[in-house]
Design a protein around this motif. Structure first.
Motif, PDB file in Angstrom:
ATOM      1  N   ASP A 277       0.743  -1.270  -0.997  1.00 45.85           N
ATOM      2  CA  ASP A 277       0.523  -0.020  -1.707  1.00 45.85           C
ATOM      3  C   ASP A 277      -0.422  -0.284  -2.873  1.00 45.85           C
ATOM      4  O   ASP A 277      -0.833  -1.434  -3.123  1.00 45.85           O
ATOM      5  CB  ASP A 277       1.841   0.610  -2.167  1.00 45.85           C
ATOM      6  N   LEU A 278      -0.806   0.742  -3.595  1.00 38.79           N
ATOM      7  CA  LEU A 278      -1.821   0.560  -4.626  1.00 38.79           C
ATOM      8  C   LEU A 278      -1.337  -0.363  -5.744  1.00 38.79           C
ATOM      9  O   LEU A 278      -2.131  -1.108  -6.323  1.00 38.79           O
ATOM     10  CB  LEU A 278      -2.249   1.914  -5.199  1.00 38.79           C
ATOM     11  N   TYR A 279      -0.066  -0.333  -6.036  1.00 36.35           N
ATOM     12  CA  TYR A 279       0.503  -1.246  -7.032  1.00 36.35           C
ATOM     13  C   TYR A 279       0.179  -2.694  -6.658  1.00 36.35           C
ATOM     14  O   TYR A 279      -0.275  -3.478  -7.483  1.00 36.35           O
ATOM     15  CB  TYR A 279       2.012  -1.021  -7.112  1.00 36.35           C
ATOM     16  N   ASP A 280       0.413  -3.035  -5.400  1.00 36.71           N
ATOM     17  CA  ASP A 280       0.147  -4.402  -4.943  1.00 36.71           C
ATOM     18  C   ASP A 280      -1.344  -4.698  -4.882  1.00 36.71           C
ATOM     19  O   ASP A 280      -1.783  -5.805  -5.235  1.00 36.71           O
ATOM     20  CB  ASP A 280       0.776  -4.618  -3.563  1.00 36.71           C
ATOM     21  N   LEU A 281      -2.135  -3.731  -4.431  1.00 35.74           N
ATOM     22  CA  LEU A 281      -3.573  -3.964  -4.301  1.00 35.74           C
ATOM     23  C   LEU A 281      -4.210  -4.238  -5.657  1.00 35.74           C
ATOM     24  O   LEU A 281      -5.057  -5.126  -5.786  1.00 35.74           O
ATOM     25  CB  LEU A 281      -4.239  -2.759  -3.633  1.00 35.74           C
ATOM     26  N   VAL A 282      -3.805  -3.473  -6.673  1.00 36.55           N
ATOM     27  CA  VAL A 282      -4.348  -3.699  -8.015  1.00 36.55           C
ATOM     28  C   VAL A 282      -3.913  -5.068  -8.544  1.00 36.55           C
ATOM     29  O   VAL A 282      -4.712  -5.820  -9.109  1.00 36.55           O
ATOM     30  CB  VAL A 282      -3.912  -2.573  -8.968  1.00 36.55           C
ATOM     31  N   ALA A 283      -2.638  -5.395  -8.342  1.00 35.05           N
ATOM     32  CA  ALA A 283      -2.140  -6.707  -8.797  1.00 35.05           C
ATOM     33  C   ALA A 283      -2.866  -7.835  -8.089  1.00 35.05           C
ATOM     34  O   ALA A 283      -3.228  -8.852  -8.710  1.00 35.05           O
ATOM     35  CB  ALA A 283      -0.636  -6.793  -8.552  1.00 35.05           C
ATOM     36  N   GLN A 284      -3.109  -7.685  -6.793  1.00 32.33           N
ATOM     37  CA  GLN A 284      -3.812  -8.721  -6.038  1.00 32.33           C
ATOM     38  C   GLN A 284      -5.251  -8.875  -6.538  1.00 32.33           C
ATOM     39  O   GLN A 284      -5.766  -9.995  -6.637  1.00 32.33           O
ATOM     40  CB  GLN A 284      -3.791  -8.371  -4.550  1.00 32.33           C
TER      41      GLN A 284
ATOM     42  N   PRO B 282      -5.308   3.159 -12.398  1.00 32.38           N
ATOM     43  CA  PRO B 282      -4.322   4.121 -12.907  1.00 32.38           C
ATOM     44  C   PRO B 282      -3.177   3.410 -13.616  1.00 32.38           C
ATOM     45  O   PRO B 282      -2.781   2.300 -13.252  1.00 32.38           O
ATOM     46  CB  PRO B 282      -3.830   4.828 -11.630  1.00 32.38           C
ATOM     47  N   SER B 283      -2.646   4.081 -14.628  1.00 29.05           N
ATOM     48  CA  SER B 283      -1.580   3.469 -15.420  1.00 29.05           C
ATOM     49  C   SER B 283      -0.194   3.849 -14.915  1.00 29.05           C
ATOM     50  O   SER B 283       0.807   3.326 -15.406  1.00 29.05           O
ATOM     51  CB  SER B 283      -1.714   3.898 -16.887  1.00 29.05           C
ATOM     52  N   ASP B 284      -0.126   4.760 -13.966  1.00 32.88           N
ATOM     53  CA  ASP B 284       1.176   5.276 -13.515  1.00 32.88           C
ATOM     54  C   ASP B 284       1.496   4.828 -12.086  1.00 32.88           C
ATOM     55  O   ASP B 284       1.976   5.608 -11.263  1.00 32.88           O
ATOM     56  CB  ASP B 284       1.219   6.802 -13.607  1.00 32.88           C
ATOM     57  N   LEU B 285       1.225   3.564 -11.790  1.00 30.84           N
ATOM     58  CA  LEU B 285       1.465   3.050 -10.448  1.00 30.84           C
ATOM     59  C   LEU B 285       2.949   2.773 -10.239  1.00 30.84           C
ATOM     60  O   LEU B 285       3.616   2.216 -11.110  1.00 30.84           O
ATOM     61  CB  LEU B 285       0.668   1.765 -10.212  1.00 30.84           C
ATOM     62  N   ARG B 286       3.445   3.137  -9.071  1.00 29.61           N
ATOM     63  CA  ARG B 286       4.814   2.805  -8.677  1.00 29.61           C
ATOM     64  C   ARG B 286       4.758   1.770  -7.555  1.00 29.61           C
ATOM     65  O   ARG B 286       3.885   1.832  -6.689  1.00 29.61           O
ATOM     66  CB  ARG B 286       5.554   4.043  -8.164  1.00 29.61           C
ATOM     67  N   ASN B 287       5.695   0.871  -7.562  1.00 31.55           N
ATOM     68  CA  ASN B 287       5.757  -0.151  -6.521  1.00 31.55           C
ATOM     69  C   ASN B 287       6.743   0.281  -5.444  1.00 31.55           C
ATOM     70  O   ASN B 287       7.931   0.492  -5.716  1.00 31.55           O
ATOM     71  CB  ASN B 287       6.198  -1.489  -7.127  1.00 31.55           C
ATOM     72  N   ASP B 288       6.235   0.445  -4.235  1.00 32.61           N
ATOM     73  CA  ASP B 288       7.096   0.744  -3.094  1.00 32.61           C
ATOM     74  C   ASP B 288       7.537  -0.582  -2.483  1.00 32.61           C
ATOM     75  O   ASP B 288       6.728  -1.284  -1.870  1.00 32.61           O
ATOM     76  CB  ASP B 288       6.324   1.570  -2.065  1.00 32.61           C
ATOM     77  N   PRO B 289       8.806  -0.961  -2.648  1.00 33.56           N
ATOM     78  CA  PRO B 289       9.257  -2.269  -2.134  1.00 33.56           C
ATOM     79  C   PRO B 289       9.059  -2.423  -0.631  1.00 33.56           C
ATOM     80  O   PRO B 289       8.962  -3.540  -0.127  1.00 33.56           O
ATOM     81  CB  PRO B 289      10.744  -2.305  -2.509  1.00 33.56           C
ATOM     82  N   GLY B 290       8.994  -1.301   0.076  1.00 36.78           N
ATOM     83  CA  GLY B 290       8.828  -1.369   1.523  1.00 36.78           C
ATOM     84  C   GLY B 290       7.390  -1.449   1.980  1.00 36.78           C
ATOM     85  O   GLY B 290       7.118  -1.484   3.179  1.00 36.78           O
ATOM     86  N   ASP B 291       6.448  -1.457   1.042  1.00 39.74           N
ATOM     87  CA  ASP B 291       5.032  -1.475   1.399  1.00 39.74           C
ATOM     88  C   ASP B 291       4.352  -2.558   0.566  1.00 39.74           C
ATOM     89  O   ASP B 291       4.168  -2.415  -0.646  1.00 39.74           O
ATOM     90  CB  ASP B 291       4.395  -0.112   1.123  1.00 39.74           C
ATOM     91  N   ARG B 292       3.976  -3.660   1.197  1.00 38.26           N
ATOM     92  CA  ARG B 292       3.352  -4.766   0.483  1.00 38.26           C
ATOM     93  C   ARG B 292       1.863  -4.552   0.248  1.00 38.26           C
ATOM     94  O   ARG B 292       1.186  -5.431  -0.298  1.00 38.26           O
ATOM     95  CB  ARG B 292       3.575  -6.069   1.245  1.00 38.26           C
TER      96      ARG B 292
END
Length: 527
Positions: free
Chosen positions: A166-173, A154-164
């Motif tokens: 979240d989907l933003y982090d999983l995609v980046a990883q 997805p192109s509309d991912l938000r990064n939740d700073p309190g959740d390492r």
């Protein structure tokens, strides 16, 4: 209202309905996918993200249909890995692993209980599960696989700073694991996919699209293959370039195509849920016909439909509800539904319940005062005849476009006879869309768009739309008519699954003359 279409509750210690797809269905879908994976490959799928509605309020979470199809998992922030052959994870040989949201009592008190990795194994039947927090340190040995298959994230991912995790982090990883910079998009792979899939059908248009993408993304201009493709003159030159398409370890095409073929043909379990979603949507149309009067608003009509869905246990609507009176009915995806009074207009109602993930898509167009005018009736009966022509083409082996061709031909000829157009080729001004799409977990479900196969569900939805200001007699202005039914194609013929919604002029007018349970429902006047 009772629940006559099989919606039941189960007293098993669970507060959820009994008729969700069971874990064996999802296991079989995973195995069917694995059997079609290339040798020595891994398929990687992500859940959908949470999406923000406003400030600190999120939209209701809706799982990615492919992810749900394969797992039954209905939570965000998760990754599924499927291996073509057994793979050893933490000393255990497995063909699958789901990284799930970890249990978190503090967050669960706000947003509901999570399955966690143990719940995934127990309730969803996956052989191996780990917490999503473990994905960062998970060793995905890319060199061990000939191909890594995945869908565009997805192109509309938000990064939740309190959740390492979240989907933003999983995609980046994941991007980091396969050797891409976390901020780098996959634009060149997406264009490879477009070229591979569509060049043979429309090469010049594909060239134009690729060039447009290169104009907006300068990083693509250094790609020698793309430069050669857009520079190719003629079909033969393009074919030679396409034949040199780079062999990529990362594959954005194969997984999507396999899943499209699988989801196109519905299993008995899926058809059972689709029938329920469609039946309750047809009943919604029926009840609105009985309740409608000129003093209603578009919003009120929408509310009656959606009340019927909720009464039957539908979790959501399959798509934003469309209720367009008069000229609003000539806007194909009109979703504002804000006209305060229907008056004597035609009202186009395109709505569908989503039940346990599966969505209906049913449209009826009716006169708010209960009687069609002569002009409204003529357009309606032309669309009705076109739909009947489309139905007759819903046969196993027929081309996917056959219903559309039959319906468009009849509507064009009819518009000429009515004097609205002079030549059949002018009809597309008023018949802008095709008449069919697949239906299932998505309202526009994926499929191969090849010849019809048994147990495929499609829509047949011809429409004529004559907005105000059109170059024809004013008596036709503001008439928009769409009739849409959901059709099951079988070896024995076609079946209209939404037959419970009155469809002919005679049936609609007769139904609108019947009493409604809402006739005496009055609310206090707001000051």
């Amino acid at each position: 209202m009772s629940l006559p279409i099989g919606v039941t509750a189960q007293n098993t210690g669970s507060d959820k309905p009994a008729d969700f797809l069971d874990k064996e269905f999802h296991r079989q879908r995973r195995e069917a996918l694995r059997q079609q994976l290339p040798a020595n490959s891994v398929a990687v799928l992500f859940s959908n993200p949470l999406r923000n509605r406003a400030n600190d309020v999120d939209f209701n979470f809706h799982q990615h249909p492919d992810f749900y199809y394969l797992t039954g998992y209905r939570e965000p922030n998760a990754v599924l890995l499927l291996f073509s052959e057994q793979h050893v994870i933490n000393g255990v040989a497995t063909e699958e692993v789901l990284f799930a949201q970890p249990r978190n009592p503090q967050r669960e008190s706000w947003t509901g209980k999570r399955l966690g990795e143990e719940g995934v194994k127990q309730h969803l039947g996956l052989s191996h599960a780990l917490p999503a927090t473990a994905f960062a340190n998970f060793k995905l040995d890319t060199a061990a696989f000939q191909q890594i298959l995945f869908l565009d994230s997805p192109s509309d991912l938000r990064n939740d700073p309190g959740d390492r995790a979240d989907l933003y982090d999983l995609v980046a990883q994941f991007k980091q694991k396969i050797g891409l910079q976390s901020g780098q998009d996959l634009a060149h792979l997406q264009l490879y996919q477009v070229i591979k899939q569509y060049d043979a059908q429309g090469g010049e248009r594909v060239q134009q699209e690729v060039q447009a993408q290169m104009n907006t993304n300068p990083a693509l201009n250094s790609n020698s293959f793309l430069k050669a493709y857009v520079a190719a003159k003629g079909a033969q030159a393009r074919a030679a370039v396409v034949a040199s398409l780079p062999k990529e370890k990362f594959d954005l095409t194969t997984l999507e195509n396999i899943l499209a073929g699988m989801r196109e043909v519905k299993s008995p379990e899926e058809l059972k849920l689709l029938r329920k979603a469609i039946a309750m949507s047809a009943i919604g149309q029926l009840e609105v016909m009985k309740a409608m009067h000129p003093g209603m608003s578009e919003t009120e009509v929408q509310g009656i439909h959606e009340f019927v869905y909720k009464k039957y246990g539908a979790e959501y609507e399959g798509y934003p509800s469309i209720v367009g009176a008069g000229n609003n009915g000539c806007i194909l995806h009109y979703i504002e539904n804000e006209k305060p009074r229907l008056g004597n207009d035609l009202v186009l109602m395109d709505l569908g319940a989503e039940y346990h993930g599966y969505t209906a898509d049913v449209t009826r167009t009716i006169p708010a005062n209960g009687k069609f005018t002569p002009e409204q009736k003529q357009i309606y009966e032309l669309v009705y005849a076109a739909q009947e022509a489309g139905f007759r083409e819903c046969k196993v082996g027929n081309a996917f476009g056959a219903p559309n061709a039959a319906a468009q031909k009849l509507m064009a000829e009819g518009l000429v006879k009515l004097g609205i157009i002079q030549k059949p080729e002018e009809a597309r001004r008023y018949t802008m869309h095709g008449v069919s799409h697949y239906l299932g977990l998505d309202v526009h479900d994926p499929g191969t768009y090849g010849p019809f196969k048994p147990n495929t569900v499609i829509t047949v939805e011809p429409g004529i739309y004559i907005p105000e200001g059109s170059p024809c007699d004013k008596k036709w202005w503001g008439i928009g008519v769409r009739i849409e039914d959901d059709v099951l194609i079988t070896d024995k013929g076609w079946e209209n699954l939404s037959v419970g919604a009155p469809r002919t002029v005679k049936e609609i007018e007769a139904t609108m003359g019947k009493p409604s349970p809402l006739d005496n429902f009055k609310l206090p006047v707001l000051k």
